[in-house]
Design an enzyme around this catalytic site. Structure first.
Site, PDB file in Angstrom:
ATOM      1  N   MET A  30       0.941   4.104  -0.200  1.00 51.25           N
ATOM      2  CA  MET A  30       1.628   5.384  -0.005  1.00 51.25           C
ATOM      3  C   MET A  30       2.549   5.664  -1.197  1.00 51.25           C
ATOM      4  O   MET A  30       3.462   6.488  -1.108  1.00 51.25           O
ATOM      5  CB  MET A  30       2.419   5.370   1.296  1.00 51.25           C
ATOM      6  CG  MET A  30       1.486   5.253   2.501  1.00 51.25           C
ATOM      7  SD  MET A  30       2.151   5.959   4.001  1.00 51.25           S
ATOM      8  CE  MET A  30       3.578   4.948   4.242  1.00 51.25           C
ATOM      9  N   ALA A  32       5.382   5.076  -4.358  1.00 52.50           N
ATOM     10  CA  ALA A  32       6.685   4.434  -4.584  1.00 52.50           C
ATOM     11  C   ALA A  32       6.422   2.947  -4.833  1.00 52.50           C
ATOM     12  O   ALA A  32       6.961   2.061  -4.171  1.00 52.50           O
ATOM     13  CB  ALA A  32       7.630   4.655  -3.405  1.00 52.50           C
ATOM     14  N   LEU A  33       5.546   2.712  -5.795  1.00 54.05           N
ATOM     15  CA  LEU A  33       4.999   1.367  -6.003  1.00 54.05           C
ATOM     16  C   LEU A  33       6.065   0.379  -6.470  1.00 54.05           C
ATOM     17  O   LEU A  33       7.001   0.731  -7.187  1.00 54.05           O
ATOM     18  CB  LEU A  33       3.852   1.429  -7.019  1.00 54.05           C
ATOM     19  CG  LEU A  33       2.680   2.339  -6.629  1.00 54.05           C
ATOM     20  CD1 LEU A  33       1.596   2.299  -7.708  1.00 54.05           C
ATOM     21  CD2 LEU A  33       2.085   1.948  -5.279  1.00 54.05           C
ATOM     22  N   HIS A  37       3.021  -4.095  -4.294  1.00 51.78           N
ATOM     23  CA  HIS A  37       1.773  -3.340  -4.501  1.00 51.78           C
ATOM     24  C   HIS A  37       1.032  -3.866  -5.738  1.00 51.78           C
ATOM     25  O   HIS A  37      -0.187  -4.030  -5.720  1.00 51.78           O
ATOM     26  CB  HIS A  37       2.078  -1.860  -4.754  1.00 51.78           C
ATOM     27  CG  HIS A  37       2.713  -1.136  -3.597  1.00 51.78           C
ATOM     28  ND1 HIS A  37       3.994  -0.652  -3.646  1.00 51.78           N
ATOM     29  CD2 HIS A  37       2.235  -0.804  -2.377  1.00 51.78           C
ATOM     30  CE1 HIS A  37       4.272  -0.034  -2.505  1.00 51.78           C
ATOM     31  NE2 HIS A  37       3.235  -0.115  -1.717  1.00 51.78           N
ATOM     32  N   LYS A 151       2.407  -8.348   4.407  1.00 52.92           N
ATOM     33  CA  LYS A 151       3.656  -7.672   4.816  1.00 52.92           C
ATOM     34  C   LYS A 151       3.444  -6.840   6.079  1.00 52.92           C
ATOM     35  O   LYS A 151       4.316  -6.770   6.936  1.00 52.92           O
ATOM     36  CB  LYS A 151       4.113  -6.788   3.651  1.00 52.92           C
ATOM     37  CG  LYS A 151       5.117  -5.719   3.981  1.00 52.92           C
ATOM     38  CD  LYS A 151       6.502  -6.251   3.815  1.00 52.92           C
ATOM     39  CE  LYS A 151       7.614  -5.339   4.256  1.00 52.92           C
ATOM     40  NZ  LYS A 151       7.381  -3.935   4.284  1.00 52.92           N
ATOM     41  N   ASP A 152       2.267  -6.206   6.178  1.00 53.25           N
ATOM     42  CA  ASP A 152       1.939  -5.398   7.353  1.00 53.25           C
ATOM     43  C   ASP A 152       0.883  -6.153   8.161  1.00 53.25           C
ATOM     44  O   ASP A 152      -0.302  -5.822   8.128  1.00 53.25           O
ATOM     45  CB  ASP A 152       1.438  -4.022   6.906  1.00 53.25           C
ATOM     46  CG  ASP A 152       2.523  -3.260   6.160  1.00 53.25           C
ATOM     47  OD1 ASP A 152       3.352  -2.638   6.808  1.00 53.25           O
ATOM     48  OD2 ASP A 152       2.538  -3.338   4.911  1.00 53.25           O
TER      49      ASP A 152
END
Ligand code: AMP
Length: 286
Positions: A30, A32-33, A37, A151-152
């Protein structure tokens, strides 16, 4: 690096690459690296001929419009960062490029309790939106390998279920959590924390690490209670702290019955919702 916002252009480029026999790795984000990422994209680049990264702030996975509005966006900076890890294609579609017939977040995949525990219990509809967008992105990109972060945890678990259920020709690769020096899991949302908030957020990693160290010695329910009590301070509001089976995400009560165990939490600091997790027991280590 090729940059495109056009879905049809991307499909043409991918068709040509596939015709040449190139392998394709894909990292959906999404934007805002940050270095978390970039670790995914570096691995993607090293394992595939072509690395494609998407930047798309998916409206259907946000529970609150204010959270969607506040989500950090800076595509130029993202493009610069992607250049540093030699990403090949940046795909930054518009909302109508992904949802040409309007926003939709219905999923028709049997996911059982996985859609009602942990994050799903606190963010109704969130994963339906995630599954919807990842399915659409996978249909467009058709990658050999898909890169997602530990992380997710619940997110990658659900995506793996979807890939298996739909027999999609894509391999999911999960990358470890990249952390700040003080243990805070990197997140685009960290940008909204003050310096003090970022320091305070290290309490989450501290609690996780202690729970991991104590897992073999104390009952899961005692550890969960300790963690919630410890996290609850003047400046930190824990939403949940759970110890779950790493495959099914069901609660772990009896330690003996599980060989893959993960602790996860969501906590609020300075009005920012932070999530984190840690694997307490890994199948290969039993
Ligand atoms: P997001 O932009 O937050 O949707 O994240 C895009 C991908 O990056 C997801 O697969 C995340 O799990 C992964 N990711 C986010 N933060 C980290 C991190 N700190 N370390 C590793 N992967 C991450």
């Amino acid at each position: 690096m090729i940059k495109t916002q056009s879905t049809s252009e991307l499909i043409q480029i991918i068709d040509a690459l596939k015709a040449e026999g190139k392998s394709i790795g894909f990292t959906p984000t999404m934007g805002a690296l940050h270095h978390g990422h970039l670790s995914l994209i570096s691995l993607c680049k090293s394992e595939n001929d072509i690395s494609i990264c998407s930047v798309f702030v998916n409206p259907t996975q946000f529970n609150e419009k204010s959270d969607l509005d506040k989500y950090p966006r800076d595509l130029d900076k993202d493009a610069d960062l992607l250049g540093t890890v030699n990403n090949d294609i940046l795909y930054a579609p518009s909302v109508s490029g992904i949802y040409p017939d309007g926003l939709e977040s219905k999923v028709d995949i049997p996911l059982g309790n996985m859609l009602s525990v942990l994050e799903a219990a606190h963010r109704p509809g969130h994963f339906e939106g995630v599954l919807q967008v990842v399915k659409r992105l996978l249909d467009i990109v058709r990658p050999d390998n898909l890169y997602m972060g530990q992380k997710d945890f619940q997110q990658f678990s659900l995506i793996q279920k979807m890939i298996t259920h739909l027999a999609m020709p894509t391999q999911l690769r999960v990358c470890p959590i990249i952390r700040e020096a003080n243990g805070v899991a990197m997140s685009s949302r960290n940008q909204r924390l003050s310096k003090t908030g970022l320091m305070q957020a290290s309490i989450i990693h501290y609690v996780m690490s202690y729970v991991k160290q104590q897992y073999a010695l104390q009952k899961p329910e005692d550890l969960k209670k300790w963690a919630m009590d410890y996290l609850k301070t003047e400046w930190c509001e824990p939403e949940y702290f759970e110890i779950s089976d790493g495959y099914s995400l069901e609660n772990v009560n009896n330690r003996e019955a599980h060989d893959y165990v993960v602790a996860s939490t969501a906590a609020w600091i300075e009005g920012v919702r932070l999530i984190d997790n840690m694997i307490l027991l890994h199948p290969s280590k039993t």
